[in-house]
Design a protein around this motif. Structure first.
Motif, PDB file in Angstrom:
ATOM      1  N   ASP A  74      -3.833   7.552   0.091  1.00  0.00           N
ATOM      2  CA  ASP A  74      -2.393   6.759  -0.340  1.00  0.00           C
ATOM      3  C   ASP A  74      -1.302   7.882  -0.401  1.00  0.00           C
ATOM      4  N   ASP A  93       0.128  -2.064   3.102  1.00  0.00           N
ATOM      5  CA  ASP A  93      -0.969  -2.606   2.734  1.00  0.00           C
ATOM      6  C   ASP A  93      -1.013  -4.055   3.301  1.00  0.00           C
ATOM      7  N   ASP A 100      -9.314  -0.636   3.361  1.00  0.00           N
ATOM      8  CA  ASP A 100      -9.451  -0.492   1.882  1.00  0.00           C
ATOM      9  C   ASP A 100     -10.317  -1.371   1.260  1.00  0.00           C
ATOM     10  N   ASN A 134      -1.338  -3.064  -7.322  1.00  0.00           N
ATOM     11  CA  ASN A 134      -0.706  -3.880  -6.217  1.00  0.00           C
ATOM     12  C   ASN A 134       0.427  -4.090  -6.364  1.00  0.00           C
ATOM     13  N   THR A 145      -2.610   1.355  -1.353  1.00  0.00           N
ATOM     14  CA  THR A 145      -3.457   0.634  -0.688  1.00  0.00           C
ATOM     15  C   THR A 145      -4.930   0.715  -1.095  1.00  0.00           C
TER      16      THR A 145
END
Length: 183
Positions: A74, A93, A100, A134, A145
Protein backbone atom coordinates in the motif's frame (compact mmCIF):
# COMPACT_ATOMS: atom_id res chain seq x y z
CA UNK A 1 27.08 -8.75 7.43
CA UNK A 2 23.54 -9.72 6.43
CA UNK A 3 20.57 -8.08 8.07
CA UNK A 4 18.44 -10.05 10.50
CA UNK A 5 15.51 -11.78 8.81
CA UNK A 6 14.38 -14.18 11.54
CA UNK A 7 12.57 -12.75 14.54
CA UNK A 8 11.17 -14.11 17.80
CA UNK A 9 7.42 -14.23 18.34
CA UNK A 10 7.67 -11.22 20.65
CA UNK A 11 9.61 -9.25 18.04
CA UNK A 12 7.18 -10.20 15.28
CA UNK A 13 4.18 -9.11 17.34
CA UNK A 14 5.89 -5.82 18.23
CA UNK A 15 6.85 -5.14 14.61
CA UNK A 16 3.32 -5.95 13.41
CA UNK A 17 1.86 -3.56 15.98
CA UNK A 18 4.29 -0.86 14.83
CA UNK A 19 3.53 -1.47 11.13
CA UNK A 20 -0.21 -1.33 11.76
CA UNK A 21 0.11 1.82 13.87
CA UNK A 22 2.15 3.43 11.09
CA UNK A 23 -0.96 3.05 8.93
CA UNK A 24 -3.39 4.29 11.62
CA UNK A 25 -4.57 0.93 12.96
CA UNK A 26 -4.68 0.20 16.70
CA UNK A 27 -4.83 -3.31 18.13
CA UNK A 28 -7.96 -2.50 20.13
CA UNK A 29 -9.77 -1.60 16.90
CA UNK A 30 -9.07 -5.06 15.53
CA UNK A 31 -10.03 -6.68 18.84
CA UNK A 32 -13.31 -4.74 18.79
CA UNK A 33 -14.32 -6.40 15.51
CA UNK A 34 -13.46 -9.84 16.92
CA UNK A 35 -15.41 -9.01 20.08
CA UNK A 36 -18.49 -7.85 18.17
CA UNK A 37 -18.38 -10.89 15.91
CA UNK A 38 -18.14 -13.36 18.81
CA UNK A 39 -20.56 -11.51 21.10
CA UNK A 40 -23.34 -12.61 18.76
CA UNK A 41 -22.71 -16.20 19.83
CA UNK A 42 -21.23 -15.94 23.33
CA UNK A 43 -22.74 -13.73 26.02
CA UNK A 44 -19.87 -13.77 28.52
CA UNK A 45 -17.03 -12.91 26.15
CA UNK A 46 -14.31 -10.62 27.50
CA UNK A 47 -12.77 -7.88 25.36
CA UNK A 48 -9.36 -8.73 26.83
CA UNK A 49 -9.67 -12.28 25.44
CA UNK A 50 -10.16 -10.80 21.96
CA UNK A 51 -7.20 -8.46 22.41
CA UNK A 52 -4.99 -11.34 23.56
CA UNK A 53 -6.06 -13.33 20.51
CA UNK A 54 -5.13 -10.48 18.16
CA UNK A 55 -1.68 -10.21 19.75
CA UNK A 56 -1.20 -13.98 19.62
CA UNK A 57 -2.06 -14.01 15.93
CA UNK A 58 0.32 -11.12 15.25
CA UNK A 59 3.13 -13.19 16.76
CA UNK A 60 2.81 -15.88 14.08
CA UNK A 61 5.45 -15.86 11.35
CA UNK A 62 3.01 -16.13 8.42
CA UNK A 63 0.92 -13.27 9.79
CA UNK A 64 4.06 -11.19 10.34
CA UNK A 65 4.98 -11.63 6.70
CA UNK A 66 1.45 -10.83 5.50
CA UNK A 67 1.17 -7.68 7.61
CA UNK A 68 4.54 -6.31 6.53
CA UNK A 69 3.85 -7.11 2.88
CA UNK A 70 0.38 -5.51 2.93
CA UNK A 71 1.66 -2.35 4.59
CA UNK A 72 4.56 -2.10 2.16
CA UNK A 73 2.46 -2.73 -0.97
CA UNK A 74 0.00 0.00 0.00
CA UNK A 75 2.82 2.41 0.85
CA UNK A 76 4.51 1.71 -2.48
CA UNK A 77 1.26 2.31 -4.35
CA UNK A 78 0.83 5.63 -2.52
CA UNK A 79 4.31 6.62 -3.68
CA UNK A 80 3.47 5.44 -7.21
CA UNK A 81 6.36 2.99 -7.26
CA UNK A 82 4.59 0.38 -9.41
CA UNK A 83 4.65 0.53 -13.19
CA UNK A 84 1.93 0.10 -15.72
CA UNK A 85 -1.66 -0.84 -15.06
CA UNK A 86 -0.91 -2.53 -11.72
CA UNK A 87 -0.25 0.90 -10.17
CA UNK A 88 -3.76 2.08 -11.06
CA UNK A 89 -5.35 -1.25 -10.14
CA UNK A 90 -3.86 -1.22 -6.63
CA UNK A 91 -4.23 2.53 -6.15
CA UNK A 92 -7.92 2.43 -7.07
CA UNK A 93 -8.59 -0.86 -5.24
CA UNK A 94 -10.24 -2.34 -8.32
CA UNK A 95 -13.12 -4.57 -7.29
CA UNK A 96 -12.10 -7.31 -9.70
CA UNK A 97 -8.47 -7.37 -8.48
CA UNK A 98 -8.94 -9.97 -5.73
CA UNK A 99 -5.27 -10.45 -4.79
CA UNK A 100 -5.84 -8.44 -1.62
CA UNK A 101 -8.65 -10.81 -0.62
CA UNK A 102 -6.40 -13.78 -1.37
CA UNK A 103 -3.89 -12.48 1.17
CA UNK A 104 -6.73 -11.95 3.65
CA UNK A 105 -8.10 -15.43 3.07
CA UNK A 106 -4.63 -16.88 3.58
CA UNK A 107 -4.47 -15.25 7.02
CA UNK A 108 -8.02 -16.32 7.94
CA UNK A 109 -7.52 -19.90 6.72
CA UNK A 110 -5.08 -20.49 9.57
CA UNK A 111 -8.27 -20.87 11.60
CA UNK A 112 -10.05 -23.13 9.15
CA UNK A 113 -13.31 -22.73 7.32
CA UNK A 114 -14.85 -20.73 10.18
CA UNK A 115 -11.95 -18.27 10.00
CA UNK A 116 -12.53 -17.85 6.28
CA UNK A 117 -16.29 -17.47 6.79
CA UNK A 118 -15.69 -14.85 9.47
CA UNK A 119 -13.35 -13.03 7.07
CA UNK A 120 -16.04 -13.07 4.38
CA UNK A 121 -18.48 -11.45 6.79
CA UNK A 122 -15.99 -8.74 7.75
CA UNK A 123 -14.88 -8.16 4.15
CA UNK A 124 -18.42 -7.80 2.82
CA UNK A 125 -19.95 -5.88 5.73
CA UNK A 126 -16.87 -3.71 6.48
CA UNK A 127 -17.04 -3.77 10.27
CA UNK A 128 -15.29 -1.14 12.41
CA UNK A 129 -11.78 -0.10 11.42
CA UNK A 130 -12.12 -2.04 8.15
CA UNK A 131 -14.85 0.38 7.07
CA UNK A 132 -12.70 3.40 7.92
CA UNK A 133 -9.69 1.96 6.07
CA UNK A 134 -11.85 1.21 3.05
CA UNK A 135 -13.33 4.73 3.01
CA UNK A 136 -9.98 6.45 3.62
CA UNK A 137 -8.48 4.37 0.80
CA UNK A 138 -10.84 6.11 -1.63
CA UNK A 139 -9.28 9.49 -0.84
CA UNK A 140 -6.61 10.95 -3.09
CA UNK A 141 -3.11 9.86 -2.06
CA UNK A 142 -4.21 7.15 0.39
CA UNK A 143 -4.07 3.44 -0.45
CA UNK A 144 -5.41 0.74 1.86
CA UNK A 145 -6.07 -1.91 -0.78
CA UNK A 146 -4.19 -4.63 1.10
CA UNK A 147 -4.40 -3.26 4.64
CA UNK A 148 -8.18 -3.35 5.00
CA UNK A 149 -8.23 -7.04 4.03
CA UNK A 150 -5.31 -8.00 6.28
CA UNK A 151 -6.87 -6.16 9.23
CA UNK A 152 -10.22 -7.83 8.57
CA UNK A 153 -8.53 -11.22 8.31
CA UNK A 154 -6.68 -10.72 11.60
CA UNK A 155 -9.99 -9.82 13.26
CA UNK A 156 -11.62 -12.90 11.71
CA UNK A 157 -8.80 -15.17 12.90
CA UNK A 158 -8.94 -13.62 16.37
CA UNK A 159 -12.71 -14.08 16.50
CA UNK A 160 -12.34 -17.74 15.55
CA UNK A 161 -9.51 -18.26 18.03
CA UNK A 162 -11.68 -16.78 20.80
CA UNK A 163 -14.47 -19.24 19.93
CA UNK A 164 -11.96 -22.09 20.11
CA UNK A 165 -10.63 -20.93 23.49
CA UNK A 166 -14.14 -20.58 24.91
CA UNK A 167 -15.18 -24.01 23.63
CA UNK A 168 -12.03 -25.59 25.06
CA UNK A 169 -12.84 -24.05 28.45
CA UNK A 170 -16.39 -25.42 28.26
CA UNK A 171 -15.11 -28.87 27.31
CA UNK A 172 -12.93 -28.91 30.42
CA UNK A 173 -15.86 -27.87 32.62
CA UNK A 174 -17.96 -30.81 31.45
CA UNK A 175 -15.69 -33.85 31.30
CA UNK A 176 -17.07 -36.73 29.29
CA UNK A 177 -16.98 -40.32 30.34
CA UNK A 178 -14.80 -42.55 28.22
CA UNK A 179 -16.29 -42.67 24.76
CA UNK A 180 -15.55 -44.67 21.68
CA UNK A 181 -15.93 -43.81 18.06
CA UNK A 182 -18.42 -46.64 17.89
CA UNK A 183 -20.78 -45.56 20.68
Amino acid sequence: MKKKVLFSREEMARLCVEALKSRGVEIDEIAKIAYQQQARYTSNIRFETCRESVLKILSLRDIFHHVLLAVELDRMAEQKLFRGPIQDIIEQDLGLFGVDEVLGLDVARLYGVIGMTNFGDIDVNKHGIVSRLNEDGKKEGIVHTFLDDIVGAIAAAASTRVAQVINEDIAHEEPHKAISLFD
